[in-house]
Design a protein around this motif. Structure first.
Motif: not given
Length: 848
Positions: A527-528, A563-565, A575-581, A625-626
């Motif tokens: 998280l950030g 946020a990323g998992l 393996l990851y998934a993330s979202y950022a602005t 960004s996804y």
């Protein structure tokens, strides 16, 4: 481009794990270093994330980097110093050509000369950092004091603040270490290439170390006529408390550059003279070409349209940084302060400027006796206007960052955290070179270059060397600056008056926090969040006759988060998934780059009122960004593989709305996939590179206002922008890079690189028109659409080296092995930059 020491007391780890050099949110991939198992595979904890340090270089990650590469849900590439050295890179642009997915934009009329990288289709000129501190000024950066370059891809305003729509670049400096060594190198090659560097580190006591890097560089440019580059730099630093809980480092960086800037090659067609219908590609002409008037000639790759008697570029960079830090057990408190001062002055030729002189506007000369014939207008093509773009100015920056970072546990949950605050003050001031006392029609002083003559090229302007031959220009033409385009009296080239200079000021206050939370050994939540209070003010330069100045100011509050998992099937895979602005507020570049969302520069009361109305309507450009990805460290951590699929969306781009007013409805969408590999495949065989495919689309480019023939002045018809639906400019769909080195026998190594970039577009235009007939405005559809473009290309490099002993090595680099003629930067209109031809140089390196 440097800052203070990252040296700290750390436990000794095994070489391969150290070589992996965790750089968390800024890193990906193994470095080119020693072999050995990766102890992290046995116990992959956040504490170990934080202590993954390159002991041989005493370099640690920056505070915001809260996880190892394999545990970071972002697409990131680290370009290590080994690849920079092996490829013979001498500048940031040289080095970044080895990273897939990065293209470079050329300097524009209002855009100062300097590094202008595009990441995932977005201009990242204002998102370049040195050791985590923004490095805004327009520069052509060197690499003599660079440890590595970290490229973050995807929206990342959470990491760096304003901007960062497509990603950012973080340059890591060489700083004091805990051992004494000296490395010196000298290079000589074709095109009169000469370069010398030194890197000396002295451990003065058990807790004090001093390091200094120096560089001298002098070269012509292979395959280009007249172009030369000279620069020198020095970067000393000292660390007190090396290896203790309390440390302080003072560092200084200086770079001086002088060069004859390259004018590039003009595009062949404009929308007004492009032949045919439908889509017409207009590329720079290299090779045989025929003008509209039937003249056939050859433009050689070496052709230079500039003027040695006029063109120049001088630049200086000075940075002073103080960093103090103290360890409190598993937490560290760090404070970094930096002052930077950058100056730049240049006059460079921008060929043609869309005047139609290259291909021509008429197949026949003007009719005898006409005004055009009496002026001697040259309309059948084969000429280039030598427009002079000029600028001088400076950029000052003061930044203070305070960070608290480290690791702790809450029960069974492990945290690797970083919280911090940043204060910065920035000022950019600029003017132009002029002929004192002469004002053009807009009240602006300019050089005498034929800019008041229409068309630009006639017998008089050719005789004054304002225009030159397309096929046979002479850079040694004795150009003279006259008091005006029609005067015969010479005049000095001077700077604008202080009241005519434009100044931009900015103040930023930021708070940020990051946490890599190990919920389970196989599940990590990253998280950030960041808040920025950004105030920007512009004081436009005024004409000589002005009696007062104007000022526009705006304040924006930016909140960004990511946020990323991360799911870890094994300790060394994820393996990851993330979202950022990301958020780009108006005037974020402070006049130091190409910016569509500027505050405005009014020079009169009427203009001020208009600019004020626009100012009040400005919006922050927002990007999301996804990303989905996978990472793996193989072969004991010696080889890193990464793959990602992503989409980046931008809203609120500034465009012309349907009512011919500024609106914020522009949209872009970048989709893509990328794969990267770095490290060691087998003992003695290393690779670095990858492949990126992008689908970069301008979803909504707004509207274009067409002047209406037969109607009152100022009457326009609004039509959808020609950009809508087109491929985003300055962006390649496909790019591939691979650098590899093999050591077949001990001491002898051979290497090579293959680099591919597909077609890049600079800009678009069409020939739609509007007319008033019987009280009705009719829009005539376009019969042709002009795509200004540079073609795709393959480039190959090679290297061979022999290590005589641990102290002495001799290497030979050949760049652009096949002497490929290609263009590496596309401007929106006017011209494109041409790359150097084949060059070779040898380097002798001595270490002790």
């Amino acid at each position: 481009m440097r800052t203070t020491s990252n040296a700290r007391r750390v436990p000794v780890a095994k070489p391969a794990f150290l070589a992996l050099s965790c750089v968390g949110a800024f890193a990906s991939g193994a470095a080119f270093a020693a072999d050995g198992p990766n102890p992290a595979a046995a116990d992959d904890t956040s504490a170990q994330d934080r202590e993954d340090v390159l002991v041989t270089g005493q370099r640690e990650m920056t505070p915001k980097q809260v996880a190892t590469p394999v545990n970071t849900p972002k697409s990131i590439v680290v370009l290590p110093k080994e690849v920079i050295e092996q490829t013979g890179s001498a500048s940031l642009a040289d080095a970044l050509r080895t990273v897939p997915g990065i293209t470079f934009g050329a300097a524009e009329g209002g855009n100062p000369i300097g590094d202008r990288p595009f990441i995932r289709g977005f201009d990242s000129q204002g998102s370049t950092f040195v050791d985590g501190v923004r490095d805004l000024a327009a520069q052509t950066r060197e690499v003599f004091a660079v440890e590595e370059i970290q490229v973050v891809r995807g929206s990342d305003s959470t990491l760096g603040g304003r901007g960062g729509a497509g990603g950012s670049i973080n340059i890591i400096s060489k700083l004091p270490t805990d051992r004494t060594f000296v490395t010196a190198s000298a290079s000589y090659g074709t095109a009169d290439y000469k370069r010398a560097t030194i890197d000396a580190n002295y451990k003065l006591t058990d807790t004090i170390a001093f390091r200094i890097e120096g560089m001298w560089h002098d070269q012509d440019v292979a395959g280009r006529d007249a172009i030369w580059q000279r620069r020198w730099g020095v970067a000393p630093s000292i660390t007190l408390g090396l290896g203790t809980d309390t440390r302080m480092t003072l560092s200084y960086y200086h770079l001086t550059s002088h060069e004859l800037p390259d004018s590039g090659i003009p595009y062949f067609y404009t929308i007004g003279n492009a032949p045919g219908t439908g889509i017409v590609y207009s590329a720079p002409l290299v090779g045989k070409g025929t003008t509209i008037g039937g003249t056939t000639g050859v433009v050689d790759r070496s052709t230079f349209y500039g003027l040695k008697s006029r063109d120049f570029r001088d630049a200086d960079t000075d940075q002073i940084t103080i960093r103090a830090e103290h360890d409190f057990g598993t937490l560290t408190l760090r404070n970094t302060s930096r002052f930077s001062h950058n100056t730049q002055a240049y006059i460079y030729t921008q060929p043609d400027d869309q005047q139609g002189n290259v291909f021509g506007t008429s197949a026949t000369p003007p009719a005898t006796g006409s005004a055009a014939a009496l002026r001697g207008d040259l309309v059948t093509g084969g000429y280039v206007w030598r427009r002079a773009n000029t600028r001088y100015g400076y950029t000052d920056n003061i930044t203070n960052q305070t960070d608290l970072y480290g690791s702790f546990d809450t029960g069974s949950i492990k945290h690797s955290i970083s919280i911090g605050a940043e204060l910065s003050w920035e000022k950019a001031r600029r003017g132009t070179f002029v002929t004192r006392g002469y004002l053009n029609s807009t009240g602006t002083e300019i050089l005498s270059t034929g800019s008041t003559v229409g068309p630009r090229c006639n017998t008089a302007t050719v005789s004054r060397y304002y225009c030159t031959s397309l096929f046979n220009p002479n850079p040694n033409d004795p150009w003279v600056n006259y008091a005006s385009d029609t005067s015969t009296v010479g005049a000095p080239i001077v700077k604008t008056l202080p009241i005519e200079e434009t100044q931009n000021d900015a103040e930023t206050r930021s708070l940020y926090a990051f946490d890599s939370i190990t919920l389970l050994p196989s599940l990590i939540l990253n998280l950030g969040a960041r808040y920025d209070h950004f105030k920007s003010t512009v004081t436009p330069g005024q004409p000589m006759a002005a009696t007062r100045t104007y000022q526009l100011s705006r304040t924006d509050d930016l909140f960004n988060w990511q946020a990323g998992l991360v799911f870890k099937p094994t300790p060394e895979t994820s393996l990851y998934a993330s979202y950022a602005t990301a958020a780009t507020p108006p005037n974020s570049l402070l006049g130091e780059g190409s910016e569509t969302n500027a505050l405005g520069t009014p020079t009169s009361d009427a203009a001020y009122n208009t600019a004020l109305a626009v100012l009040n309507s400005l919006k922050i450009e927002k990007t999301r960004s996804y990303e989905l990805g996978a990472k793996a460290n193989l072969m004991g951590g010696r080889l890193s593989l990464n793959a990602a699929a992503f989409q980046t969306d931008t809203d609120n781009a500034r465009v012309t709305g349907p009512n011919n007013t500024v609106e914020f409805l522009g949209k872009r969408r970048i989709r893509g996939v990328e794969v990267n590999a770095s490290g060691q495949i087998l003992p003695g065989w290393t690779i670095f590179g990858g492949y990126t495919h992008l689908d970069p689309k301008i979803v909504d480019g707004g509207f274009t206002a067409l002047a209406v023939a037969g109607a009152a002045a100022g009457t326009v018809a609004l039509v959808p922008s020609v950009n809508t639906g087109k491929q985003a400019t300055q962006t390649a769909r496909d790019s591939f890079t691979m650098w590899t080195t093999v050591e077949p026998v001990k001491g002898f190594s051979i290497g090579g690189g293959a680099f591919y970039t597909s077609r890049v577009f600079g800009g678009y235009s069409d020939n739609r028109s509007a007319a008033l007939t019987n009280g009705v405005i009719t829009v005539t559809p376009a019969t042709k659409v002009l795509y200004r473009t540079i073609p795709g290309y393959w480039r190959f490099d090679a290297r061979a080296s022999y290590r005589f002993s641990r102290q002495v090595e001799l290497s030979v680099n050949v760049q652009n092995l096949t002497d490929k003629t290609y263009f590496n930067q596309a401007y929106t209109a006017h011209y494109a930059s041409i790359a150097p031809g084949r060059s070779a140089f040898g380097t002798l390196t001595v270490k002790y």
